[in-house]
Design an enzyme around this catalytic site. Structure first.
Site, PDB file in Angstrom:
ATOM      1  N   HIS A   1      57.085  10.462  94.085  1.00 15.09           N
ATOM      2  CA  HIS A   1      55.761   9.911  94.410  1.00 15.09           C
ATOM      3  C   HIS A   1      55.896   8.610  95.207  1.00 15.09           C
ATOM      4  CE1 HIS A   1      51.410   9.223  93.386  1.00 15.09           C
ATOM      5  NE2 HIS A   1      51.779   7.965  93.544  1.00 15.09           N
ATOM      6  N   GLU A   2      56.735   7.721  94.721  1.00 15.70           N
ATOM      7  CA  GLU A   2      56.893   6.434  95.411  1.00 15.70           C
ATOM      8  C   GLU A   2      57.606   6.600  96.754  1.00 15.70           C
ATOM      9  OE1 GLU A   2      55.072   4.166  94.468  1.00 15.70           O
ATOM     10  OE2 GLU A   2      54.643   4.927  92.455  1.00 15.70           O
TER      11      GLU A   2
ATOM     12  N   HIS B   1      54.849   7.226  99.200  1.00 19.48           N
ATOM     13  CA  HIS B   1      54.215   5.974  99.668  1.00 19.48           C
ATOM     14  C   HIS B   1      55.133   5.231 100.635  1.00 19.48           C
ATOM     15  CE1 HIS B   1      50.606   5.948  97.244  1.00 19.48           C
ATOM     16  NE2 HIS B   1      51.263   6.043  96.093  1.00 19.48           N
TER      17      HIS B   1
ATOM     18  N   GLU C   1      47.691   7.779  99.173  1.00 12.51           N
ATOM     19  CA  GLU C   1      47.871   8.647  98.016  1.00 12.51           C
ATOM     20  C   GLU C   1      48.115  10.096  98.457  1.00 12.51           C
ATOM     21  OE1 GLU C   1      48.170   7.136  95.261  1.00 12.51           O
ATOM     22  OE2 GLU C   1      48.086   8.708  93.723  1.00 12.51           O
TER      23      GLU C   1
END
Lengths: 490, 490
Positions: free
Chosen positions: A255-256, A259, A285
């Site tokens: 997830h990171e 980003h 997101e």
């Protein structure tokens, strides 16, 4: 130097200082000695004071007046600087300072109230924060909608009414899917066992590399709440390790990475300009979610991960790749947004969106919030909230004045659904690559169509240009129904 | 608010920003991704620009004019702010910017020239830097001595002539001691073997703890060149690991703990004021050296370290504590200052001090520097320099304009000698504690008599008040002759 050049030079320095302030936050959450909180508060306050002074510098107005931008990028830079300058100018300095002070205090009061399950200790404070945020919104709105004025900080150009229509379309299908999934006979097994810290970190690094994370411009550390930080040449990620739950570590990492690669994927020419960062929270997101879910939790990548985890941990409680895929996508009832799966996550958001719109509009009193939360939770999730810490007290956002932020999480999922649909059509062999632990072809498509543009295109135009279609919840809902219908044999 | 309060509030914010800039340097040397150099340069330049603007803010002059400090500390704060403000004001902004630009370039040119052993590639650049520094000194000196004007940045109040007298007293005894030691029959064995990285770090942390390092306000990381960074609530140390030479890691750590505990030992009330940091480079070095040498390399502590290392590495090439003590203090011929032992270190400094004074005074031309260096080295060390990288090209200092910095290293050793003498008299059981791996009683004495005062007392007064005696090289020279006389059975 032209007025535009002067403006840009000044802005570049402001952006560099803002980047430094962001680095301090990273430091605080990862490596700072625990005894340094007071010192760090003074350092942050000093940086904020310098940044505030620069952002309200009257020369910006003069430069903007005289600036003659020459290219599409320069026009957009001037537009974004003007937008921030005007927004900052609209909020009286005294109010901005009061908001900073009150939300800083409120965060501690909220944390204590959550720990003690005592909403009455927090609600008067929340009422005060809400009042201040409504006052700020009134200054920003110029007679328009208060909620939209706040939302504009996080998803520029979005309107609460449009989001409400979007969410109202999505809710029935998500509620139905949730019921079907939780009522299904085929319930995937949980992964059980002990998963050593260092092995998790090693495998998390392998996952980050699989998604193209650039180690020359980033690093991985441990944080209580995983986050990513920075851009251009230095965008760092964090993860956490729970020794009974390795998915937590791996999917937080991926997830990171989403980003972070968004920030790292932006055209170098935009560095330290308003184009040099993700264009909105929703688009941000969308990147983290499409990495984590549509790619990371797909059958292809989980097949690869199953092998890596089996090798690293010497056998798993789930013993074939199909069952592992189901386990990695397991849906269980729960009160907490941050622990929610793909099926239930957006329902958590919609609840908060409707409640915060009512709060900002004055249709809901803060004192009635816990009851309203619980009634709505029962309606959408079919379960009664057991205690306030699992209900209206669970999120930090409102305590720090983040009204209008929540919907961007679900917008990100909707964007991710649209992008995934287009990406799969454009990169037909993506699953074959993901099965080898290579997200590269997907990452490349996203970089080319989304990430490299940074702030150049407004969110809606960016997504629609990337996908060649209007933004719609259908791709996301279709994807969820197909995926979970298959896993749960609905 | 009074003018003094306004001045102090402004200064506190400037100090907080300077602390942030220092944190960026720490980040760059320890954890920053290697691809972030360009970004970091812009971030540092932005911070420097903000700091420069604040340090030259004309309001400082007005506040100083109107300020009525009420206590000894306030008087000293106003004095130190005035001193910096006046010094900054004396140097034209254009010259300061040119020095920043040229020294930044010169550092790279120096590094290349050293790597290639090519002084001719560097000397014209050094000549340019020297010219700029002489120009700066002329502005600062108000007709006084140029070298003293530069020295004042590092050892406020010190005079080149006094240091020359001090060093001239010390030189013959050090040269003689060096000759005796290197000519002695009893030559300690070197420590040989492989010392694993992680074990070294673990033991380095044990050493840091033995010297009272406060982990709640600090941390230990790896850096190419060990350094310490920060103060008040956050002072971090670094070390390096050479797997064939564990002393490097342990004594670098103890050295940096000395610097760091000085900063951490300063009275909390002085935080983010000009009193909230070490008062001079010499006093700073006195703390790092007394930790590293007079305590860390003494017979008592090396006895404890011998046991810890034997346990950690499973046996050593040196098999008793006495021999280990000699090994830890082994003197070998060498060209390089940073690798020098207690006996030879100050001779390296004196050479540089005399040469840089001649350069600044115009008595020595840059083109003649390598020859002058080599002649002097032969005279003091009895050995001819074999190549420029081991001679006049070895240190970075002059390339970045640090003229007047070198003598503070040897002043630090002289102060450490004086302090050690007083500390041993006041803490008679210190060796008993050190033999148990507890430097606490020494650290406490130093905190009480030196560290807590921060910038309150000028260097000379601070040391003389702590020791109850005038500063003199005798205690250091007596200590060295006794210690090495014993080890080398002279």
């Amino acid at each position: 130097m032209s007025a535009f050049d002067d403006l840009l030079a000044f802005q570049r320095q402001t952006e560099a200082l803002a980047s430094v302030a962001g680095r301090l936050v990273w430091d605080q959450e990862t490596v700072m000695p625990r005894g340094a909180t007071e010192q760090r508060a003074e350092e942050m306050a000093a940086m904020e004071s310098v940044l505030h002074e620069r952002r309200t510098d009257p020369r910006i107005g003069e430069w903007l007046e005289a600036a003659q931008p020459r290219t599409e990028a320069e026009v957009r830079i001037a537009e974004l600087i003007a937008r921030d300058f005007q927004r900052t100018a609209k909020v009286p300095a005294k109010l901005a300072a009061e908001i900073a002070r009150q939300t800083s205090l409120a965060q501690g009061i909220w944390a204590d109230a959550r720990a003690n399950d005592a909403p009455q200790d927090f609600l008067p404070t929340l009422d005060n924060v809400l009042m201040l945020m409504r006052e700020k919104a009134t200054h920003l709105a110029d007679g328009g909608d208060l909620y939209d004025a706040l939302l504009d900080d996080y998803e520029p150009g979005a309107k609460g009414d449009d989001i409400a229509v979007l969410f109202d379309t999505m809710r029935p299908r998500l509620v139905a899917l949730r019921e079907d999934v939780l009522g299904a006979d085929a319930q995937p097994a949980a992964l059980t066992g002990h998963f050593a810290h260092d092995t998790q970190i090693r495998l998390a690094r392998t996952c980050a590399a699989a998604f193209g994370y650039d180690w020359a411009r980033g690093r991985l550390d441990i944080a209580v709440h995983p986050f990513s930080s920075g851009g251009w040449q230095d965008s760092r990620i964090t993860t956490r390790v729970v020794e009974s739950d390795p998915f937590n570590c791996f999917y937080s990492t991926i997830h990171e990475v989403g980003h972070s690669t968004y920030e790292l994927g932006i055209d170098d020419d935009y560095a330290f300009t308003p184009l040099g960062r993700g264009v909105s929270m929703g688009v941000h997101e969308s990147q983290s979610r499409i990495y984590e879910n549509q790619m990371g939790r797909g059958r292809a990548f989980t097949g690869w991960l199953y092998q890596r985890m089996s090798d690293a941990f010497g056998g798993l409680s789930v013993t074939d790749a199909d069952a592992f895929y189901a386990t990695a996508n397991r849906v269980t009832p729960g009160y907490i947004r941050t622990e929610a799966d793909e099926v239930q996550y957006n329902l958590h958001i919609m609840l908060r969106f409707d409640l915060e719109r009512d709060l900002v509009a004055g249709r809901l009193d803060v004192e009635d919030l816990p009851e309203a939360w619980n009634a709505r939770f029962l309606r959408d999730f079919g379960v009664a909230v057991d205690r306030p810490a699992n209900g209206a007290l669970q999120d930090v956002h409102w305590s720090v004045g983040l009204f209008g932020y929540f919907p961007t999480y679900a917008l990100g999922n909707v964007y991710a659904g649209c992008l995934n649909s287009a990406m799969r059509a454009a990169v037909p062999d993506l699953d074959a690559a993901l099965a080898r632990g290579e997200a590269g072809p997907g990452v490349e498509w996203l970089r080319e169509n989304v990430q490299r543009h940074g702030g150049l295109l407004p969110p809606r135009i960016l997504i629609e240009q990337a996908t060649g279609a209007a933004i719609s919840p259908e791709p996301l809902l279709d994807y969820l129904e197909t995926k979970f219908g298959e896993i749960y044999r609905l």
